[in-house]
Design an enzyme around this catalytic site. Sequence first.
Site, PDB file in Angstrom:
ATOM      1  N   CYS A  99       0.732  -1.128  -0.152  1.00  0.00           N
ATOM      2  CA  CYS A  99       0.147  -0.033  -0.065  1.00  0.00           C
ATOM      3  C   CYS A  99       0.913   1.273  -0.037  1.00  0.00           C
ATOM      4  O   CYS A  99       2.037   1.033   0.282  1.00  0.00           O
ATOM      5  CB  CYS A  99      -0.988  -0.098   1.096  1.00  0.00           C
TER       6      CYS A  99
ATOM      7  N   ARG B 142       1.863   1.435  -6.011  1.00  0.00           N
ATOM      8  CA  ARG B 142       2.051   0.538  -4.627  1.00  0.00           C
ATOM      9  C   ARG B 142       0.804  -0.400  -4.313  1.00  0.00           C
ATOM     10  O   ARG B 142       0.781  -1.229  -3.722  1.00  0.00           O
ATOM     11  CB  ARG B 142       2.319   1.414  -3.666  1.00  0.00           C
TER      12      ARG B 142
ATOM     13  N   TRP C 140      -3.449  -2.121  -1.510  1.00  0.00           N
ATOM     14  CA  TRP C 140      -3.374  -3.326  -2.188  1.00  0.00           C
ATOM     15  C   TRP C 140      -3.817  -4.436  -1.091  1.00  0.00           C
ATOM     16  O   TRP C 140      -3.216  -4.758  -0.388  1.00  0.00           O
ATOM     17  CB  TRP C 140      -1.865  -3.598  -2.506  1.00  0.00           C
TER      18      TRP C 140
ATOM     19  N   ASN D 122       0.260   0.271   6.016  1.00  0.00           N
ATOM     20  CA  ASN D 122       0.956  -0.520   5.020  1.00  0.00           C
ATOM     21  C   ASN D 122       1.737  -1.803   5.819  1.00  0.00           C
ATOM     22  O   ASN D 122       2.421  -1.379   6.262  1.00  0.00           O
ATOM     23  CB  ASN D 122       1.905   0.179   4.191  1.00  0.00           C
ATOM     24  N   GLY D 123       1.152  -2.830   5.185  1.00  0.00           N
ATOM     25  CA  GLY D 123       1.922  -3.977   6.021  1.00  0.00           C
ATOM     26  C   GLY D 123       0.921  -5.294   6.254  1.00  0.00           C
ATOM     27  O   GLY D 123      -0.073  -5.068   5.719  1.00  0.00           O
TER      28      GLY D 123
ATOM     29  N   GLU E  31      11.984 -13.805 -18.634  1.00  0.00           N
ATOM     30  CA  GLU E  31      11.492 -12.500 -18.281  1.00  0.00           C
ATOM     31  C   GLU E  31      10.315 -12.066 -19.452  1.00  0.00           C
ATOM     32  O   GLU E  31       9.558 -11.256 -18.977  1.00  0.00           O
ATOM     33  CB  GLU E  31      12.876 -11.399 -18.226  1.00  0.00           C
TER      34      GLU E  31
ATOM     35  N   LYS F  20       6.833 -10.570 -18.412  1.00  0.00           N
ATOM     36  CA  LYS F  20       6.312  -9.139 -18.828  1.00  0.00           C
ATOM     37  C   LYS F  20       4.801  -9.501 -19.184  1.00  0.00           C
ATOM     38  O   LYS F  20       3.862  -8.735 -19.284  1.00  0.00           O
ATOM     39  CB  LYS F  20       6.993  -8.612 -19.760  1.00  0.00           C
TER      40      LYS F  20
ATOM     41  N   GLU G 143       2.210 -10.544 -16.719  1.00  0.00           N
ATOM     42  CA  GLU G 143       1.863  -9.520 -15.994  1.00  0.00           C
ATOM     43  C   GLU G 143       0.915  -8.447 -16.293  1.00  0.00           C
ATOM     44  O   GLU G 143      -0.069  -7.986 -15.881  1.00  0.00           O
ATOM     45  CB  GLU G 143       3.250  -8.672 -15.548  1.00  0.00           C
TER      46      GLU G 143
ATOM     47  N   HIS H 136      10.679 -31.822 -23.122  1.00  0.00           N
ATOM     48  CA  HIS H 136      10.138 -32.749 -22.300  1.00  0.00           C
ATOM     49  C   HIS H 136       8.902 -32.117 -21.277  1.00  0.00           C
ATOM     50  O   HIS H 136       8.462 -32.219 -20.502  1.00  0.00           O
ATOM     51  CB  HIS H 136      11.185 -32.636 -21.071  1.00  0.00           C
TER      52      HIS H 136
ATOM     53  N   LYS I 206       3.799  -2.882  -7.049  1.00  0.00           N
ATOM     54  CA  LYS I 206       5.198  -2.657  -7.616  1.00  0.00           C
ATOM     55  C   LYS I 206       6.084  -3.099  -6.575  1.00  0.00           C
ATOM     56  O   LYS I 206       7.159  -3.847  -6.885  1.00  0.00           O
ATOM     57  CB  LYS I 206       5.200  -1.368  -7.410  1.00  0.00           C
TER      58      LYS I 206
HETATM   59  C1  G6P Z   1       6.774  -7.410  -7.802  1.00  0.00           C
HETATM   60  C2  G6P Z   1       6.610  -6.441  -8.750  1.00  0.00           C
HETATM   61  C3  G6P Z   1       7.622  -7.019  -9.833  1.00  0.00           C
HETATM   62  C4  G6P Z   1       9.116  -7.272  -9.085  1.00  0.00           C
HETATM   63  C5  G6P Z   1       9.020  -7.964  -7.769  1.00  0.00           C
HETATM   64  C6  G6P Z   1      10.286  -8.089  -7.134  1.00  0.00           C
HETATM   65  O1  G6P Z   1       6.152  -8.649  -7.981  1.00  0.00           O
HETATM   66  O2  G6P Z   1       5.471  -6.563  -9.360  1.00  0.00           O
HETATM   67  O3  G6P Z   1       7.949  -6.177 -10.853  1.00  0.00           O
HETATM   68  O4  G6P Z   1      10.118  -7.842 -10.100  1.00  0.00           O
HETATM   69  O5  G6P Z   1       8.008  -7.455  -7.097  1.00  0.00           O
HETATM   70  O6  G6P Z   1      10.401  -6.770  -6.400  1.00  0.00           O
HETATM   71  P1  G6P Z   1      11.862  -6.042  -6.041  1.00  0.00           P
HETATM   72  O7  G6P Z   1      11.459  -4.716  -5.799  1.00  0.00           O
HETATM   73  O8  G6P Z   1      12.347  -6.724  -5.095  1.00  0.00           O
HETATM   74  O9  G6P Z   1      12.580  -6.221  -7.109  1.00  0.00           O
END
Ligand code: G6P
Length: 625
Positions: free
Chosen positions: A13, A38, A84, A110-111, A498, A502, A505, A521, A620
């Site tokens: 959050c 966030r 969140w 937040n937490g 990656e 992407k 996500e 496999h 994020k």
């Molecule tokens: C969340 C974000 C990702 C990120 C991951 C790790 O899932 O949406 O984009 O890669 O956390 O975050 P960090 O800040 O530790 O790289």
Amino acid sequence: MPSQFNFFIFLMCGIVGYIGGRDAYPFLINGLKRLEYRGYDSAGIALLNNTLNVYKKAGKVSELEEFVADKDIHGTVGIGHTRWATHGEPNDRNAHPHISQDGTLAIIHNGIIENYASIKEALITKGHTFSSDTDTEVLIHFIEDIRDNAKVELEEAVRLALNEVVGAYAIAIISKNHPNLLIAARKGSPLVVGVGNDGAYFIASDATPIIEYTRNVIYLEDREIAVIQDQKLVIKNINDNKVKKNPYIEKLNLSIESIEKGGFENFMLKEIYEQPRSILDSMRGRINTKNGTFQMSGLREYEHKFINAKRIIIVACGTSWHAGLVAEYLFEDFARIPVEVEYASEFRYRNPVVGEDDIVIAISQSGETADTLAAIELAKSKGAMIFGICNVVGSSIPRMTHAGAYTHAGPEIGVASTKAFTAQVTVLTLIALHIAQLRGKIADKDLRRFFGELETIPSKVEKALLSNDLIIKIAEHFKDAQNFLYLGRGYCFPVALEGALKLKEISYIHAEGYPAAEMKHGPIALIDENMPVVVIATEGANYEKVVSNIQEVKARKGRIIAIVSEGDVKIKAMAEYVIEIPHTEDCMVPLLATIPLQLLSYHIAIMRGCNVDQPRNLAKSVTVE
Ligand code: G6P
């Protein structure tokens, strides 16, 4: 003294707060918009204006803004929250702020409060009733209960309550009975206090909402409580109530432009296009190609540890974990140190074998990911040296690690990580090459060649970005696909992972990344004429092998989109689409091949009407486990 990476300067959050001589609302609402990356499933504010006015709404901050348009939004003390969800579904009821039983206290949080259920039960037997399903509401009732039963001031009640709760928090509390008071505290979740020059104070989860108002900030440490009353700030330790003398006021040098969209439609596209610059920034001042020298202040003191390391363990989550996987190839290839790459969330709970001869590299854009922080704590307790790679200056990782390096990619706002990834990979490449040199595993002329090549990467990324128009066409063609497969080998295997991440996500299309040969496999069973298969097939050691893998896909009518090196003819003849990237060293292909994959997922997501900056269900920075 925590390392802070021997350096000068920078979820879930987002929280903001204001206390001063002006109306709090403009700061709160703009701050929430800045922090919306966030979390964005609901938002709310509380303002003190003789009465305590609380407004909250499921949905985006803009929906809250509409909701309060005809309400009383005056008040010089206020708090705001963008959520969140952790406990309780995202709806108006569960949105923050939450208020105490008597309606005098409001809290944002937040937490996560892990022992909230037992506290709630005890409070219910005392007659408390709750109007939400959140752990946060329990916390404010708990504080109220202590205040009333122990007959202590609010500040002391907050402190006593925080000593009882298990979990992570950044909180802010205001009280109808104390119109000149704002209390904030943190443990595990970040919190910044901005010191205005007119006696006003600002609080926020990160500095971005604050810099328009003041550049003087104090990063609260874990287990600190900030009491702002009558234009004075006092910071105390939550455990022993000791006052912190002369808290360190940092001067921020973040520009406002760097946190705005700068003409792009959204942050993600801006951040993709920033990569030539952010990659350059991540190596700026660190290499000198002419004489093959390297410097990284955070590394110097611990070079001997790297030279003698028996093993490197990399801990990270999400995209940062993929950067860690690239680093495994780099460190083993060049420095000849065995590497293990661990999901922080697994590592922290599986009693891993770690010792004093190990180096743990923690990679994180935000520096706040709860699982990564816990993995660091665990490795530290077992005697390992911890090196952090982090983007956000002043976040928790630089404080917790022995040493580290910032990636200097600048603020990354789009939830899907782009420029932070390429900056992480750049920094890890630099470190791996440097350690290789210190360990005598690389010849000086090769080192100079690699450093020289790294310096060309920003302009090569610029060239890779020129494929945008072609990628738009490809996106149009495949935007309705239900699944995607991404294949790569060697350094390109993490790129495949990656690329798939992407797409998942931001476009919500199911995608899998796989080592190209491992496809046989399992995933090969999925391939038919509807399956787009993105293959990273650049020149280099594995080229012919990947060509064979492409043939295997083609034989099953799979649709090939290949990322190839400029001028490739062989794969052009086999693939439905090819996207060319400039030639480079094998180990630097991830820095280039990732770019078209970011653009591909971006365009597909936009064509599918998705919000690329704030994809559903994601945050994020995941500050809860
Ligand atoms: C969340 C974000 C990702 C990120 C991951 C790790 O899932 O949406 O984009 O890669 O956390 O975050 P960090 O800040 O530790 O790289």
